[in-house]
Design a protein around this motif. Sequence first.
Motif, PDB file in Angstrom:
ATOM      1  N   ASP A  95      39.681  34.650  59.423  1.00  0.00           N
ATOM      2  CA  ASP A  95      40.727  34.399  58.428  1.00  0.00           C
ATOM      3  C   ASP A  95      40.963  32.911  58.158  1.00  0.00           C
ATOM      4  O   ASP A  95      42.056  32.519  57.750  1.00  0.00           O
ATOM      5  N   ASP A 152      46.791  34.246  48.653  1.00  0.00           N
ATOM      6  CA  ASP A 152      45.741  34.790  49.507  1.00  0.00           C
ATOM      7  C   ASP A 152      44.411  34.140  49.149  1.00  0.00           C
ATOM      8  O   ASP A 152      44.138  33.866  47.978  1.00  0.00           O
ATOM      9  N   GLN A 154      40.444  34.961  49.659  1.00  0.00           N
ATOM     10  CA  GLN A 154      39.475  35.988  50.035  1.00  0.00           C
ATOM     11  C   GLN A 154      38.074  35.425  49.802  1.00  0.00           C
ATOM     12  O   GLN A 154      37.442  35.695  48.775  1.00  0.00           O
ATOM     13  N   SER A 156      35.202  36.025  51.222  1.00  0.00           N
ATOM     14  CA  SER A 156      34.106  36.996  51.126  1.00  0.00           C
ATOM     15  C   SER A 156      34.065  37.690  49.764  1.00  0.00           C
ATOM     16  O   SER A 156      32.997  38.058  49.289  1.00  0.00           O
ATOM     17  N   GLN A 157      35.218  37.842  49.100  1.00  0.00           N
ATOM     18  CA  GLN A 157      35.258  38.439  47.768  1.00  0.00           C
ATOM     19  C   GLN A 157      35.206  37.383  46.667  1.00  0.00           C
ATOM     20  O   GLN A 157      35.242  37.714  45.490  1.00  0.00           O
ATOM     21  N   LYS A 158      35.198  36.092  47.077  1.00  0.00           N
ATOM     22  CA  LYS A 158      35.156  34.959  46.144  1.00  0.00           C
ATOM     23  C   LYS A 158      36.356  34.937  45.198  1.00  0.00           C
ATOM     24  O   LYS A 158      36.248  34.645  44.021  1.00  0.00           O
TER      25      LYS A 158
END
Length: 179
Positions: A95, A152, A154, A156-158
Motif C-alpha cells: 500500500d 486513493d 491505486q 496497480s489499476q493506474k
Amino acid sequence: MTDELICLAEITGVHGIRGDVRLRCFTQEPESVDQYGALVDEKGLNPCQVTVLRRAGPGQVIAHITGMDDRTLALAQKGRRLYVPRARLPAPEPDSFYHADLIGLVVQDQAGAAYGQVMSVQDFGAGPVLEIKTDPKAPTLWLPFRAPFIVDVQVSQKILIIDPPILVDAPPPASGDES
C-alpha cells in the motif's frame, strides 16, 4: 519496471573551491543519497560516486562526487539530475509507492469522472504537488499531494482518485472611483 531509472538528486550549486556540490535530494532521508551505489545520468550513463559530507537544509546535502575536484568542474554540473536503477531501491511497502509510480496515472474524482493524467510530481518546498494535464488546450492543474485532495492511489489499476477543491470566482476588482 526494474530497469527504470529513478531520480534521487539534482545538483543545484557548488560549495567551496574543492568541487563539492549542493544536492537537492528526493530520498526520504537526504543523507542516504550516497547509499545506492554509483548514480547515473538520465540515459543511464556517466556513473559517479557520491559521498555526502553534511546536511545543508531541508532536503539538501553538501556532497562530493569522485573525480570532481575543483569548483569549475562542479559548476558545469549544475542542474544535472542523478539517477539510480529502480532495481537497487527497496521494494515499496504494501500500500505504498514511489512518486515515480504516480506519473501516468489516470486522475478521476470519486464519481469516476476523468480529470486527466499525472504528468509529474514536483516539490517546490511545501510538499509534493501533482502536475495534472487535463486537456491539451487547457492549462495544467496543480494539486497538493495530501488529504483531503487525494482520496486513493491505486497504482496497480493506474488510477488516482481525487476530491478536487471547489474553486470560487474572485469578486470583481474595485474600480477605485468610490466617492
